[in-house]
Design a protein around this motif. Structure first.
Motif, PDB file in Angstrom:
ATOM      1  N   PHE A  74     -13.339  41.012  21.663  1.00 21.04           N
ATOM      2  CA  PHE A  74     -14.218  41.838  20.834  1.00 21.04           C
ATOM      3  C   PHE A  74     -15.687  41.710  21.235  1.00 21.04           C
ATOM      4  O   PHE A  74     -16.406  42.706  21.316  1.00 21.04           O
ATOM      5  CB  PHE A  74     -14.055  41.467  19.351  1.00 21.04           C
ATOM      6  N   ALA A  75     -16.144  40.476  21.456  1.00 21.91           N
ATOM      7  CA  ALA A  75     -17.579  40.293  21.740  1.00 21.91           C
ATOM      8  C   ALA A  75     -17.975  41.032  23.016  1.00 21.91           C
ATOM      9  O   ALA A  75     -19.041  41.658  23.075  1.00 21.91           O
ATOM     10  CB  ALA A  75     -17.900  38.805  21.870  1.00 21.91           C
ATOM     11  N   ALA A  76     -17.105  41.004  24.015  1.00 18.30           N
ATOM     12  CA  ALA A  76     -17.407  41.716  25.261  1.00 18.30           C
ATOM     13  C   ALA A  76     -17.434  43.223  25.028  1.00 18.30           C
ATOM     14  O   ALA A  76     -18.304  43.931  25.547  1.00 18.30           O
ATOM     15  CB  ALA A  76     -16.377  41.349  26.330  1.00 18.30           C
ATOM     16  N   GLY A  77     -16.478  43.713  24.227  1.00 15.68           N
ATOM     17  CA  GLY A  77     -16.476  45.137  23.899  1.00 15.68           C
ATOM     18  C   GLY A  77     -17.750  45.540  23.176  1.00 15.68           C
ATOM     19  O   GLY A  77     -18.332  46.600  23.455  1.00 15.68           O
ATOM     20  N   HIS A  78     -18.196  44.690  22.273  1.00 16.18           N
ATOM     21  CA  HIS A  78     -19.430  44.989  21.539  1.00 16.18           C
ATOM     22  C   HIS A  78     -20.636  44.995  22.478  1.00 16.18           C
ATOM     23  O   HIS A  78     -21.553  45.803  22.321  1.00 16.18           O
ATOM     24  CB  HIS A  78     -19.622  43.979  20.405  1.00 16.18           C
ATOM     25  N   GLU A  79     -20.618  44.120  23.471  1.00 20.36           N
ATOM     26  CA  GLU A  79     -21.719  44.104  24.427  1.00 20.36           C
ATOM     27  C   GLU A  79     -21.718  45.377  25.286  1.00 20.36           C
ATOM     28  O   GLU A  79     -22.783  45.926  25.604  1.00 20.36           O
ATOM     29  CB  GLU A  79     -21.642  42.849  25.309  1.00 20.36           C
ATOM     30  N   ILE A  80     -20.519  45.856  25.620  1.00 18.16           N
ATOM     31  CA  ILE A  80     -20.424  47.124  26.364  1.00 18.16           C
ATOM     32  C   ILE A  80     -20.995  48.267  25.516  1.00 18.16           C
ATOM     33  O   ILE A  80     -21.703  49.150  26.023  1.00 18.16           O
ATOM     34  CB  ILE A  80     -18.954  47.393  26.784  1.00 18.16           C
ATOM     35  N   ILE A  81     -20.736  48.237  24.213  1.00 15.84           N
ATOM     36  CA  ILE A  81     -21.321  49.239  23.305  1.00 15.84           C
ATOM     37  C   ILE A  81     -22.840  49.115  23.300  1.00 15.84           C
ATOM     38  O   ILE A  81     -23.567  50.106  23.418  1.00 15.84           O
ATOM     39  CB  ILE A  81     -20.767  49.066  21.874  1.00 15.84           C
ATOM     40  N   ARG A  82     -23.346  47.878  23.172  1.00 17.74           N
ATOM     41  CA  ARG A  82     -24.800  47.670  23.112  1.00 17.74           C
ATOM     42  C   ARG A  82     -25.497  48.154  24.380  1.00 17.74           C
ATOM     43  O   ARG A  82     -26.593  48.672  24.341  1.00 17.74           O
ATOM     44  CB  ARG A  82     -25.120  46.185  22.917  1.00 17.74           C
ATOM     45  N   GLN A  83     -24.832  47.960  25.506  1.00 17.79           N
ATOM     46  CA  GLN A  83     -25.440  48.376  26.778  1.00 17.79           C
ATOM     47  C   GLN A  83     -25.199  49.859  27.065  1.00 17.79           C
ATOM     48  O   GLN A  83     -25.543  50.348  28.142  1.00 17.79           O
ATOM     49  CB  GLN A  83     -24.943  47.482  27.915  1.00 17.79           C
ATOM     50  N   ARG A  84     -24.585  50.547  26.088  1.00 18.43           N
ATOM     51  CA  ARG A  84     -24.410  52.007  26.125  1.00 18.43           C
ATOM     52  C   ARG A  84     -23.742  52.486  27.414  1.00 18.43           C
ATOM     53  O   ARG A  84     -24.191  53.468  28.039  1.00 18.43           O
ATOM     54  CB  ARG A  84     -25.764  52.701  25.906  1.00 18.43           C
ATOM     55  N   ARG A  85     -22.668  51.824  27.780  1.00 23.51           N
ATOM     56  CA  ARG A  85     -21.884  52.319  28.910  1.00 23.51           C
ATOM     57  C   ARG A  85     -21.230  53.632  28.512  1.00 23.51           C
ATOM     58  O   ARG A  85     -20.833  53.817  27.364  1.00 23.51           O
ATOM     59  CB  ARG A  85     -20.816  51.297  29.309  1.00 23.51           C
ATOM     60  N   ARG A  86     -21.132  54.556  29.492  1.00 23.23           N
ATOM     61  CA  ARG A  86     -20.612  55.884  29.226  1.00 23.23           C
ATOM     62  C   ARG A  86     -19.525  56.280  30.227  1.00 23.23           C
ATOM     63  O   ARG A  86     -19.429  55.719  31.302  1.00 23.23           O
ATOM     64  CB  ARG A  86     -21.752  56.927  29.291  1.00 23.23           C
ATOM     65  N   ARG A  87     -18.709  57.250  29.816  1.00 26.27           N
ATOM     66  CA  ARG A  87     -17.674  57.877  30.656  1.00 26.27           C
ATOM     67  C   ARG A  87     -16.665  56.857  31.189  1.00 26.27           C
ATOM     68  O   ARG A  87     -16.123  57.006  32.275  1.00 26.27           O
ATOM     69  CB  ARG A  87     -18.300  58.653  31.840  1.00 26.27           C
ATOM     70  N   LEU A  88     -16.417  55.809  30.434  1.00 27.46           N
ATOM     71  CA  LEU A  88     -15.434  54.818  30.871  1.00 27.46           C
ATOM     72  C   LEU A  88     -14.021  55.370  30.701  1.00 27.46           C
ATOM     73  O   LEU A  88     -13.752  56.139  29.773  1.00 27.46           O
ATOM     74  CB  LEU A  88     -15.565  53.532  30.050  1.00 27.46           C
ATOM     75  N   THR A  89     -13.127  54.977  31.611  1.00 26.48           N
ATOM     76  CA  THR A  89     -11.697  55.097  31.354  1.00 26.48           C
ATOM     77  C   THR A  89     -11.274  53.769  30.757  1.00 26.48           C
ATOM     78  O   THR A  89     -11.337  52.728  31.417  1.00 26.48           O
ATOM     79  CB  THR A  89     -10.916  55.374  32.650  1.00 26.48           C
ATOM     80  N   LEU A  90     -10.900  53.799  29.498  1.00 21.57           N
ATOM     81  CA  LEU A  90     -10.528  52.565  28.799  1.00 21.57           C
ATOM     82  C   LEU A  90      -9.015  52.392  28.863  1.00 21.57           C
ATOM     83  O   LEU A  90      -8.260  53.284  28.470  1.00 21.57           O
ATOM     84  CB  LEU A  90     -10.977  52.619  27.338  1.00 21.57           C
ATOM     85  N   VAL A  91      -8.590  51.248  29.380  1.00 22.02           N
ATOM     86  CA  VAL A  91      -7.164  50.959  29.538  1.00 22.02           C
ATOM     87  C   VAL A  91      -6.812  49.807  28.609  1.00 22.02           C
ATOM     88  O   VAL A  91      -7.533  48.799  28.563  1.00 22.02           O
ATOM     89  CB  VAL A  91      -6.843  50.545  30.984  1.00 22.02           C
ATOM     90  N   ARG A  92      -5.739  49.966  27.871  1.00 19.55           N
ATOM     91  CA  ARG A  92      -5.333  48.879  26.984  1.00 19.55           C
ATOM     92  C   ARG A  92      -3.989  49.252  26.372  1.00 19.55           C
ATOM     93  O   ARG A  92      -3.787  50.382  25.928  1.00 19.55           O
ATOM     94  CB  ARG A  92      -6.394  48.704  25.886  1.00 19.55           C
ATOM     95  N   MET A  93      -3.046  48.312  26.327  1.00 18.37           N
ATOM     96  CA  MET A  93      -1.748  48.617  25.728  1.00 18.37           C
ATOM     97  C   MET A  93      -1.922  49.039  24.272  1.00 18.37           C
ATOM     98  O   MET A  93      -1.339  50.013  23.823  1.00 18.37           O
ATOM     99  CB  MET A  93      -0.819  47.401  25.824  1.00 18.37           C
ATOM    100  N   THR A  94      -2.703  48.274  23.534  1.00 16.58           N
ATOM    101  CA  THR A  94      -2.834  48.519  22.092  1.00 16.58           C
ATOM    102  C   THR A  94      -4.301  48.760  21.730  1.00 16.58           C
ATOM    103  O   THR A  94      -4.998  47.851  21.282  1.00 16.58           O
ATOM    104  CB  THR A  94      -2.317  47.318  21.298  1.00 16.58           C
ATOM    105  N   PRO A  95      -4.780  49.990  21.937  1.00 16.96           N
ATOM    106  CA  PRO A  95      -6.172  50.268  21.574  1.00 16.96           C
ATOM    107  C   PRO A  95      -6.354  50.212  20.058  1.00 16.96           C
ATOM    108  O   PRO A  95      -6.264  51.226  19.386  1.00 16.96           O
ATOM    109  CB  PRO A  95      -6.413  51.671  22.134  1.00 16.96           C
ATOM    110  N   ASP A  96      -6.571  49.026  19.568  1.00 14.97           N
ATOM    111  CA  ASP A  96      -6.734  48.866  18.117  1.00 14.97           C
ATOM    112  C   ASP A  96      -8.220  48.950  17.781  1.00 14.97           C
ATOM    113  O   ASP A  96      -8.925  49.812  18.291  1.00 14.97           O
ATOM    114  CB  ASP A  96      -6.061  47.575  17.631  1.00 14.97           C
ATOM    115  N   LEU A  97      -8.722  48.064  16.944  1.00 24.35           N
ATOM    116  CA  LEU A  97     -10.090  48.211  16.456  1.00 24.35           C
ATOM    117  C   LEU A  97     -11.130  48.263  17.573  1.00 24.35           C
ATOM    118  O   LEU A  97     -12.066  49.056  17.530  1.00 24.35           O
ATOM    119  CB  LEU A  97     -10.439  47.040  15.514  1.00 24.35           C
ATOM    120  N   ILE A  98     -10.962  47.428  18.602  1.00 21.40           N
ATOM    121  CA  ILE A  98     -12.024  47.328  19.600  1.00 21.40           C
ATOM    122  C   ILE A  98     -12.225  48.652  20.332  1.00 21.40           C
ATOM    123  O   ILE A  98     -13.355  49.068  20.587  1.00 21.40           O
ATOM    124  CB  ILE A  98     -11.772  46.145  20.579  1.00 21.40           C
TER     125      ILE A  98
END
Lengths: 254, 274
Positions: free
Chosen positions: B36-60
Motif C-alpha cells: 500500500f505505501a508504495a502505491g500511495h507514493e506512486i499516487i503522490r508522484q502523479r504517475r500517469r498512463r500506467l498499465t496496472l497488473v495485479r491478480m486482485t486489484p482490491d483497495l490499492i
C-alpha cells in the motif's frame, strides 16, 4: 416439560443444508462468502476431518473464526501447509486431486454455468462483477462442484450473460467435449431448496425443498421452466446444534 | 548475470527512480503483504498512463485508478474482498472517470501461470483452464496450444513481464536480501518476471534467520529496498500486524462517490512521503 419453538432464517437453512452436503474426510476447495461459512460449519459439526483449501494457498486450514477474505491471516496461521498461488492452482487443483469445489455466483443458468463477470454485455455491462478469481478452474478440475447461492429470479436465469465458470455447458457431453475432467455441478443448494442436474438432460431440476417452502415459491424464483423431481425430498430443518454452531461463528474483525 | 547490489533508499526516491509514466507496473501481494505505501507514493508522484497488473486489484488499485494513474488494468478478480465492489474501478470503466480504463481479464490460474512463464523466461504458459468460458472471446492473451506428445488441446497464456514489480516483505538484511513468509501469493514469480523490482520491508535486520516456509529473494534480483514499517496496512504483515478489516469496510463508503474519494485523495497527497 416445555418445548421451545426453533426458528431460523432462509439463509441459515441454506448454510446448514450446504454444510450437510460435505462429507468427513473430503478435501474441499472453498470460495469466499456463503461457501466458506458452510464449509467451516461442516468442519465444526459432522466433518471434523474435512480438508479446507483456499486459493490463497492454505491447505488443511482450521480457522477458529470465519475469514473476511480468502487470504486472512487466520487461514495461514491455522493451516497444515501454506503454498504459493501458482502452486495451489497447478499442483493441487489442476491434477484433479480435490474432491469438492464449493462455489457461489451472481448468476447461474439451467445447466449450472456460473457468471461472476458482468450482467449485460461485456464491453458495456449493466453491472460489473468482480470477475473470475479461482472459480473457472475450480469448476473445471474438482472431482465435483457444489454451488451455494440465494435463489432469486434475477440470479437463476435460463442462460447466463457471461460464462465465467462452466457447469454442464449447453447439455450432456459438453464437459467431456471441452476437456473438463471433473463432474461439474452435482448440486445447487439455495435458500429455498436443492437443484441437481438431470442425468439425461444435464438441466437443473428441483430435488428437494427446505421445510416450509413450496414448489410455487421455487418456480417463481427460477428463470426457466423448473422441472420437479418425482422423488422430491424435504430438507430436514436445522437442528438446535447446527443453529447454535452457525450463530456462534464470528467473522474476523466483524 | 548478477545485478548490482540493491540500494536501500527512501521510498520516494525508489519510486522516482524505478516507476515511470506509461510503465507496466505490478504491485503484488495476495491479500497479505499488499504494498500500500508504495502505491500511495506512486499516487503522490502523479504517475500517469500506467498499465496496472495485479491478480486482485482490491483497495490499492481502486485508489490508484481513482487518482488517475492507470490507463489499463490486467487482473483476475476485482473486488473488495468480503465487502463488495470497487467503486472507483467501476466508475473508470463505466464513465471514464477520471481517466478511461481498458481491461485485460484473466482467471487466477491464468494470471499465476503468466507470471510463472515470465519468471521462467518462457513466452507463454500451459494450463488446463478457460475451456468453455467466455473469457477467451475478450482477452487476446488467452489462446490454445496442442500438446506435441498427446495431441491434447490446452490453454496457453502469454507471459507477463512487468517493467516494474513492487512487493512488500517482512524484512531485509543490510545487503538487501529479502525474506517474506506467511501467504506467499505470486510475489516471487512477479519479482523474477519483472525488468526492475522494488521491495518495501517492515525492517532491516543484521541476519535473515531461516524460517519455515519463508521465501528469500536474493539482493541481486532487486533494484531497490525501502524501509516502510506498516507499509502493507490496511492489509497485513504476518508476524507484525493484522489485517484491518474495518478499513476495508470503511473504503466502501469512502470510494462510493467522487467527492468523498476526492477528500481522501487530497489528504493522501498532502501527507508526507515516506
Amino acid at each position: 416439560m416445555t418445548t421451545t419453538e426453533i426458528t431460523w432464517t432462509a439463509d441459515e437453512m441454506m448454510s446448514v443444508a450446504a454444510s450437510r452436503a460435505l462429507r468427513d474426510g473430503q478435501s474441499c476447495f472453498v470460495g469466499i462468502g456463503l461457501p466458506s461459512a458452510a464449509a467451516n460449519l461442516a468442519r465444526r459439526l459432522h466433518a471434523p476431518d474435512l480438508v479446507l483449501i483456499y486459493e490463497s494457498g492454505t491447505i488443511g486450514t482450521e480457522p477458529d473464526e470465519l475469514p473476511l477474505s480468502i487470504g486472512d491471516g487466520i487461514l495461514a496461521e491455522s493451516a497444515l501447509s501454506v503454498v504459493s498461488v501458482p502452486e495451489i492452482f497447478n499442483y493441487w487443483l489442476q491434477p484433479g486431486r480435490i474432491d469438492v469445489g464449493f462455489l457461489s455466483g451472481a448468476q447461474i443458468d439451467r445447466f449450472g454455468n456460473i457468471n461472476t463477470t458482468v450482467i449485460g454485455e461485456y464491453d458495456e455491462p449493466d453491472v460489473r462483477l468482480p470477475g473470475s478469481g479461482g472459480a473457472p478452474e475450480i469448476a473445471a478440475s474438482c472431482r465435483e462442484v457444489i454451488v451455494v447461492m440465494r435463489q432469486r429470479l434475477r440470479a437463476f436465469v435460463a442462460s447466463v450473460d457471461f460464462v465465467t465458470s462452466v457447469g454442464h455447458g449447453s447439455g450432456p457431453g459438453d464437459r467431456r467435449r471441452l476437456g473438463l475432467r471433473g463432474a461439474g455441478p452435482v448440486r445447487v443448494i439455495t435458500d429455498l431448496g436443492v437443484l441437481e442436474p438431470d442425468p439425461a438432460t444435464a438441466e437443473l431440476v428441483l430435488t428437494a425443498l427446505h421445510t416450509g417452502i413450496t414448489v410455487e415459491q421455487a418456480r417463481a424464483e427460477t428463470g426457466w421452466e423448473l422441472e420437479i423431481s418425482p422423488d422430491l425430498m424435504t430438507t430436514a430443518p436445522p437442528g438446535a446444534d447446527e443453529l447454535e454452531t452457525l450463530r456462534g461463528m464470528r467473522t474476523v474483525g466483524g | 548475470m548478477a545485478k548490482i547490489v540493491p540500494k536501500i533508499i527512501p521510498l520516494a526516491q525508489a519510486v522516482s527512480d524505478l516507476v515511470h509514466d506509461g510503465d507496466t507496473v505490478a504491485l503484488e501481494g495476495f491479500t497479505h503483504l499488499i504494498p500500500f505505501a508504495a502505491g500511495h507514493e506512486i499516487i503522490r508522484q502523479r504517475r500517469r498512463r500506467l498499465t496496472l497488473v495485479r491478480m486482485t486489484p482490491d483497495l490499492i488499485y481502486d485508489q490508484m485508478i481513482g487518482a488517475g494513474c492507470a490507463a489499463r488494468l490486467v487482473f483476475s478478480w476485482g473486488g473488495n474482498p468480503g465487502v463488495g465492489s470497487l467503486h472507483r474501478m467501476r466508475d473508470a470503466l463505466a464513465a471514464g472517470w477520471p481517466e478511461p480504463l481498458q481491461i485485460e481479464e484473466h482467471s487466477h490460474a491464468g494470471m499465476a501461470n503468466r507470471y510463472v512463464a515470465g519468471a521462467s523466461g518462457l513466452p507463454f504458459a500451459v494450463l488446463r483452464g478457460y475451456s468453455g468460458t467466455d473469457l477467451p472471446l475478450h482477452t487476446d492473451t488467452i489462446s490454445t496450444v496442442t500438446c506435441p506428445f498427446t495431441g491434447e488441446e490446452l490453454a496457453a497464456v502469454k507471459a507477463l513481464n512487468p517493467d516494474v514489480t513492487v512487493v512488500h516483505a517482512q524484512r531485509a538484511d543490510r545487503a538487501g536480501n529479502v525474506q517474506l513468509w506467511g501467504l506467499l501469493g505470486v510475489q516471487k514469480e512477479a519479482v523474477l518476471a519483472a525488468r526492475r523490482a522494488l521491495v518495501t520491508v517492515e525492517e532491516i535486520v543484521d541476519e535473515l534467520t531461516p524460517l519455515p516456509g519463508a521465501v528469500v529473494l536474493p539482493a541481486w534480483v532487486i533494484e531497490a529496498v525501502s524501509v516502510v514499517p506498516g507499509g502493507a496496512a490496511p492489509s497485513y504483515a504476518h508476524g507484525y500486524y493484522d489485517r484491518d478489516n474495518a478499513a476495508y469496510r470503511a473504503w466502501d463508503t469512502i470510494s462510493r462517490d467522487r467527492e468523498t474519494f476526492g477528500g481522501w485523495l487530497t489528504s493522501l497527497q498532502e501527507g508526507s512521503s515516506s
